[in-house]
Design a protein around this motif. Sequence first.
Motif, short mmCIF file in Angstrom:
data_model
loop_
_atom_site.label_atom_id
_atom_site.label_comp_id
_atom_site.label_asym_id
_atom_site.label_seq_id
_atom_site.Cartn_x
_atom_site.Cartn_y
_atom_site.Cartn_z
N THR A 13 -15.49 81.94 -28.63
CA THR A 13 -15.13 81.36 -27.34
C THR A 13 -14.12 82.29 -26.68
O THR A 13 -13.89 83.41 -27.15
CB THR A 13 -14.60 79.92 -27.51
N THR A 14 -13.50 81.86 -25.57
CA THR A 14 -12.61 82.75 -24.83
C THR A 14 -11.30 82.04 -24.49
O THR A 14 -11.19 80.82 -24.58
CB THR A 14 -13.26 83.23 -23.52
N GLU A 48 -11.02 79.25 -21.42
CA GLU A 48 -11.61 77.92 -21.52
C GLU A 48 -10.64 76.79 -21.15
O GLU A 48 -9.44 76.88 -21.39
CB GLU A 48 -12.12 77.68 -22.95
N LEU A 60 -13.75 89.00 -18.06
CA LEU A 60 -14.18 89.12 -19.46
C LEU A 60 -15.04 90.37 -19.60
O LEU A 60 -16.00 90.57 -18.84
CB LEU A 60 -14.97 87.88 -19.87
N LEU A 106 -17.02 90.65 -26.04
CA LEU A 106 -17.73 89.47 -26.54
C LEU A 106 -18.83 89.88 -27.51
O LEU A 106 -19.04 89.24 -28.54
CB LEU A 106 -18.31 88.67 -25.37
N VAL A 144 -18.71 79.20 -23.77
CA VAL A 144 -17.96 79.81 -22.67
C VAL A 144 -18.02 78.93 -21.44
O VAL A 144 -18.96 78.15 -21.24
CB VAL A 144 -18.50 81.21 -22.32
N LEU A 164 -18.00 83.68 -15.02
CA LEU A 164 -18.48 84.51 -16.12
C LEU A 164 -19.97 84.84 -15.95
O LEU A 164 -20.73 84.01 -15.43
CB LEU A 164 -18.25 83.82 -17.46
#
Length: 229
Positions: A72-73, A76, A105, A110, A123, A134
């Motif tokens: 994940t990032t 979030e 990103l 990723l 995401v 994104l």
Amino acid sequence: MVEYDLRYRANVGRGVHRLAAVATHRYRDARDAVKSFIGGEDGTLAVTRNTTEAIGAVVAGLAWQRGDRVVTTLLEHHSNLLPWLRLRERGVAVDIVRPDADGRLDLADLEVAVRDETRLVAVTHASNVLGTVLPVREIAGICHDRGVRLLVDGAQSVPHLPVDVADIGCDYFCFSGHKMLGPTGTGGLWMRRPDLEPLFVGGGAVESVTAGGYTLAPGEQRYEAGTPP
């Protein structure tokens, strides 16, 4: 909503009288309209209370094993971060990709984070803090090349951007009604395939029940136990 309250207020899927039949018909029409709105006619849409519940249904619906990984990032919403962090208690590793100083990103970061043990990438489509959008279609390509599922949090994107889940190529798409002029207590979990175990089981979600067991209803119904909104 006013028409429902004044003209055919009844419990959906729980009665055979005229008002219940009308309410059930309108409810199913509404679900089909939402599926069409996000380009999801070929998938399964479960009505949830909100995006948080939709994401939680994916967390609970997959059979996690110790050693699995989630990517994940840091972009979030907490609803798409805390449920994955809690999986650490079950031995699932969580890899968090950081954006650059401008909130963007890097897809290469990723891609590096997705390993052989990665089961799912989660995401946001659009950040609720920075507004960063994104490249979810490209992320879906990375995931599918690696045999990894993709969950997209569309709570912020669905009200503001044209969304086509089939074009995105995600496996799960989660969103809310209240962010797009709908009532609170409504949301959606779109699934490319209905491959999750239901978060809840109970009335409305079953086809048959005996003392020895039960058979879940087909399609969306199995994911909508209890009185719907």
